[in-house]
Design an enzyme around this catalytic site. Structure first.
Site, PDB file in Angstrom:
ATOM      1  CG  ASP A   5      -1.851   1.152   1.290  1.00 19.07           C
ATOM      2  OD1 ASP A   5      -2.293   1.612   0.212  1.00 19.07           O
ATOM      3  OD2 ASP A   5      -2.151   1.628   2.398  1.00 19.07           O
ATOM      4  CD  GLU A  66      -4.662   1.724  -2.782  1.00 19.19           C
ATOM      5  OE1 GLU A  66      -5.071   0.965  -1.888  1.00 19.19           O
ATOM      6  OE2 GLU A  66      -4.635   2.959  -2.669  1.00 19.19           O
ATOM      7  CG  ASP A 139      -0.872   3.044   6.289  1.00 17.70           C
ATOM      8  OD1 ASP A 139      -1.107   3.824   5.363  1.00 17.70           O
ATOM      9  OD2 ASP A 139      -0.917   3.361   7.498  1.00 17.70           O
TER      10      ASP A 139
END
Length: 196
Positions: A5, A66, A139
């Site tokens: 992430d 991501e 996260d």
């Protein structure tokens, strides 16, 4: 499977092992932190070294990152995009395939709903991995969700068809509601990319 992430202050990382029958085993989760006061190049180097160390330690078969979308806060999106670029470069340096997933694709894969709240994703990650609590910080939970999403994509019979849409392998359905929602999220993301 290594999920990332991307972020400059906190880059979430999560490692899972994907087994037969969509079984997932927790391996590692955490964040790579960089002090905002440090020069940008020093921060990016720290993210690069942190990701590389994880790849060396856990030897994942692939990396899931991501996909970055524009946000209202330009400073935030710039840092996210820079960290994402570092993640992609480090994966390539280690010869690992990379999967990019939008937040809605990940949410659909994990919860069955592409607009699920962050807390719902964290709770489902906890349940899927049979953990005692939701991984923190958020996260790290998001990175685990990315790793699970990408791992399931390769292990539940999804094929990449020539038209670019993910569809279940074999004729005649058999999709779960989560898989249908995931496919719809992927289609929507594809339309947005074509339109931009």
């Amino acid at each position: 499977m290594l999920g990332i992430d991307p972020g400059l202050t906190r880059c979430g990382v999560g490692v899972v092992e994907i087994g037969a029958g969509r079984r997932v085993r927790f391996v590692h989760a955490g964040v790579i932190r960089t002090p905002p006061a440090d020069p940008l190049e020093v921060r990016l180097l720290a993210v690069s070294r942190g990701i590389s160390a994880l790849i060396v330690e856990f030897a994942p078969a692939a990396v899931a990152v991501e996909r970055v979308f524009a946000q209202h806060n330009l400073r935030t999106v710039m840092g996210t995009a820079q960290a994402s670029g570092i993640a992609l470069a480090v994966a390539a340096e280690h010869g690992l395939p990379v999967g990019l997933h939008t937040p809605s694709e990940v949410k659909a894969a994990i919860t069955g709903y592409g607009s699920a709240a962050k807390a719902q994703v964290g709770n489902m990650v906890m349940r899927i991995l049979a953990l005692d609590e939701v991984p923190k910080p958020a996260d790290a939970a998001d990175a685990l969700a990315l790793a699970i999403c990408h791992g399931w994509r390769g292990s539940v019979g999804f094929d990449r068809h020539p038209a670019g849409a993910a569809q279940p392998a074999g004729a005649g359905g058999g999709e779960t509601p989560a898989q249908r929602a995931w496919r719809e999220a992927e289609k929507s993301a594809g339309k947005r990319r074509v339109a931009s």
